[in-house]
Design a protein around this motif. Sequence first.
Motif, short mmCIF file in Angstrom:
data_model
loop_
_atom_site.label_atom_id
_atom_site.label_comp_id
_atom_site.label_asym_id
_atom_site.label_seq_id
_atom_site.Cartn_x
_atom_site.Cartn_y
_atom_site.Cartn_z
N GLN A 1 -28.17 8.11 -28.13
CA GLN A 1 -28.10 9.35 -27.37
C GLN A 1 -26.83 9.44 -26.53
O GLN A 1 -26.56 10.47 -25.92
CB GLN A 1 -29.34 9.48 -26.49
CG GLN A 1 -30.64 9.51 -27.28
CD GLN A 1 -30.65 10.59 -28.34
OE1 GLN A 1 -30.46 11.77 -28.03
NE2 GLN A 1 -30.86 10.21 -29.60
N GLN A 2 -26.06 8.36 -26.52
CA GLN A 2 -24.76 8.33 -25.84
C GLN A 2 -23.75 7.79 -26.85
O GLN A 2 -23.41 6.61 -26.84
CB GLN A 2 -24.83 7.45 -24.59
CG GLN A 2 -25.81 7.97 -23.55
CD GLN A 2 -25.99 7.03 -22.36
OE1 GLN A 2 -27.10 6.71 -21.97
NE2 GLN A 2 -24.88 6.58 -21.78
N ASP B 1 -21.45 11.96 -32.70
CA ASP B 1 -22.45 12.96 -32.29
C ASP B 1 -23.82 12.30 -32.23
O ASP B 1 -24.07 11.29 -32.89
CB ASP B 1 -22.50 14.12 -33.29
CG ASP B 1 -21.22 14.93 -33.29
OD1 ASP B 1 -20.76 15.30 -32.20
OD2 ASP B 1 -20.69 15.19 -34.39
N VAL B 2 -24.73 12.91 -31.48
CA VAL B 2 -26.10 12.41 -31.45
C VAL B 2 -26.70 12.59 -32.84
O VAL B 2 -26.34 13.53 -33.56
CB VAL B 2 -26.95 13.13 -30.39
CG1 VAL B 2 -26.44 12.83 -28.99
CG2 VAL B 2 -26.99 14.62 -30.64
N ALA C 1 -27.23 15.94 -35.34
CA ALA C 1 -26.45 17.09 -34.86
C ALA C 1 -25.80 17.81 -36.05
O ALA C 1 -25.61 17.24 -37.12
CB ALA C 1 -25.37 16.62 -33.88
N ASP C 2 -25.47 19.09 -35.84
CA ASP C 2 -24.74 19.83 -36.87
C ASP C 2 -23.42 19.12 -37.15
O ASP C 2 -22.83 18.50 -36.26
CB ASP C 2 -24.47 21.26 -36.41
CG ASP C 2 -25.74 22.09 -36.30
OD1 ASP C 2 -26.79 21.60 -36.76
OD2 ASP C 2 -25.68 23.19 -35.74
N HIS C 3 -22.96 19.24 -38.39
CA HIS C 3 -21.79 18.47 -38.80
C HIS C 3 -20.49 19.21 -38.51
O HIS C 3 -20.36 20.40 -38.77
CB HIS C 3 -21.87 18.17 -40.29
CG HIS C 3 -23.05 17.33 -40.66
ND1 HIS C 3 -23.09 15.97 -40.44
CD2 HIS C 3 -24.24 17.65 -41.20
CE1 HIS C 3 -24.25 15.50 -40.85
NE2 HIS C 3 -24.97 16.49 -41.30
N VAL C 4 -19.56 18.48 -37.96
CA VAL C 4 -18.18 18.95 -37.83
C VAL C 4 -17.38 18.04 -38.75
O VAL C 4 -16.99 16.94 -38.38
CB VAL C 4 -17.68 18.85 -36.38
CG1 VAL C 4 -16.26 19.36 -36.28
CG2 VAL C 4 -18.60 19.64 -35.46
N VAL D 1 -22.05 12.60 -45.09
CA VAL D 1 -21.79 14.05 -45.00
C VAL D 1 -20.65 14.31 -44.02
O VAL D 1 -19.73 15.09 -44.30
CB VAL D 1 -23.07 14.79 -44.54
CG1 VAL D 1 -22.73 16.21 -44.08
CG2 VAL D 1 -24.08 14.84 -45.67
N ASP D 2 -20.70 13.64 -42.88
CA ASP D 2 -19.68 13.85 -41.86
C ASP D 2 -18.30 13.44 -42.36
O ASP D 2 -17.28 13.95 -41.88
CB ASP D 2 -20.04 13.03 -40.61
CG ASP D 2 -19.81 13.81 -39.34
OD1 ASP D 2 -20.37 14.91 -39.22
OD2 ASP D 2 -19.08 13.33 -38.46
#
Length: 712
Positions: free
Chosen positions: A373-374, A436-437, A440-443, A484-485
Amino acid sequence: MTIDLSLLETAATKWDEAAKKFEAVQKIYDSKVKSVSTDGSWSGQAYFVARPNMQVTHDQFTAAPKEARAIASILRDAHSQFVELRGKVKSAVADAEKAGMKVSDAGIASYDYSKASATAANAARHDPDLRNVEQSWTRHIEAAVRAVDDADQGVKLALKAAVEDPNPIDGAVNGFNNKAEGDIEKVEGKEAEELATRINSGDKLSDKEMAEFKRLFRDNEYNKAFSQTFLDGIGPKGVIDLNLKFNDRAKGDAEKDFRALQEGVATSLATATKSPSDPFYNKWREGLRKAGARDFDGGTVPLFGYQSFVELMTHGKNYGKQFLTDVGNDIIALEKSDKYGTGRWAMWQGAGLAPHKGIATDPLDSLLGIMSQQPNVATSFLDPGADGKNDHLKYLLKDRDWPTTATPSSISVHTSDLPFNRVGFGAALEAAATGDVPGADHVLGYHTEAESRVMHDTITILDDGRKGTHIPDNLRTNLGRMLVDYTPETHEILTGTGPYMDKDGVWHDGTGGKDSHMSVPKESLTRIMRGVADDGKAFGEMFEAERFYAAGTLSQTDFANPNERAAAIEGASHAFGFYDGISSDIARDKKNDAVSFANHAQTAEFVITGGMQAAASALKGQPIGFISDAVYRILYAGAYDWKEDQIAQANAAAAQETEYHFTTGQKQVNHLVSGWAQANGHGVDTGLSRHLVGSGQERYDSARTEALIYLD
């Protein structure tokens, strides 16, 4: 709300003046009275009777300024708190009124029809959600008012403690307090320590005491003085004991209260350990090392301190990076150093062997879940480093003996992994590699050097020459999201062109920051993708991401340039050939698995955030904008339901006895190319469109064959 709070400052000044006056009187007393008992001029019975009384008087004059200054400090602290909190109450009321509410003297918010237009008022009367909105604003105001009351109770507690006689038998009736504490939060920390100690001793707190215990944590949620005072007083062993008591008593109507206390203690823990430079920090960490290794059950089935401690931590958040790292390091050191190893965490697994409900079985895995989460903490903890000296990733992926459970039978004892093994680790791994946590949506693209190292080394460590079917089940979903990321990298690696062709490692193409990339041998990537594909949903998300990336490469390519056009089509064909090689291998291994795999792939939901760009294109060296009208035009014009086709092919594979090859990927390329041609003004039936469709077939076939060779 209208009280003159400046009177607290005035009173504090008077108490400071009183302290000075006490000190002045003490000097006179010591020089004019007490000195008679020390200069040797007085002796006899009267001397022996008077001297102790003189010492008591001297001690009282010493204690009086201490008490007076403590009261002054408390009053100043109270003034500061009340000014701030009253401001928050006023702000809460103002926010409610700005939102169209009116607020009664009792703090009840209701819609203010008198200030609304006729249309707005009529809409409000018919709004079924209006009551919830009003109650929400009322609760917002109540919280601000309650904070004032909590602070007021803290001031009262501190003032009462400051004037208590610390030694009723010293000869001074209602004497001054030479131990008076002027810090409200430290007084409250001591009070919390006393209540916690009573719970640990087996006492049951009254309703009033429970309410006070919760108030103490609520009022001092992020106060370091309170938190360190409380934790230093109770110590790591006391905290572990306390959490066991909380879990044991969190039943029925009492559950809500004890869960609130767990959250309060966990928040205090996060607050107290934020600064590793504090003297408190190292002392407490050393105590935790000892308590963490200790058996707290004392029966035939041990329960170790770290198991309770990390479970407590799950009730908090926003821990300091160094604290999470240190606790993780200490648990790993413990695992490596003694006879139990990781087996200590599984000693009470099995029917009837879990005496404490809810306690973390594997504290290291649970701690990694907290780190997830961090993400910056997870990355730091798992990053091997440029020098490769941090072995946490290797230890967790390869070397660690994860806890197991034994199931006896009439013939033998079967040992297997615990069902929740690596759940926390998988989450931390995803956070560490993506930044990202988890979930999360992918960038797509944009990773730091450390994140890219985690991704690179995860693949190379997991690749042992097998096809990846050995990858633990609980890692597959996270690994799939990681891949995916990194779709820009995986596409270019599988395509085998551009700067990724000859690279194995991590590099960045700018000045650092989020511009790093990683590359691994394509055979390693293929085997890991095959292992992840046992989770059909994860495979489906990778396939979807590749669709977007392939459409992005096409949209950024000069359609009018035949050479660039051919390179883009061949690149997409090559990448999708690998995907179909993986699908075919699943069918080859076990045909019925292909059906289950395809059904799960249909559930894939791939979400990417708009407005971002991915890694540099191997075609032009320019960033690829994924979310653009051009990309969507290609995707929609070349619409193809690959999921349904994947299921159809899987069913066909299951019905055949011979090996079956999936062709979903090439069909996807053909539809993308058709959509690309249409987006550039060439209809489906034009000569150029017909020529382009299928032009990457040879590259597709060779890639699928290559993948199957790697997976043989």
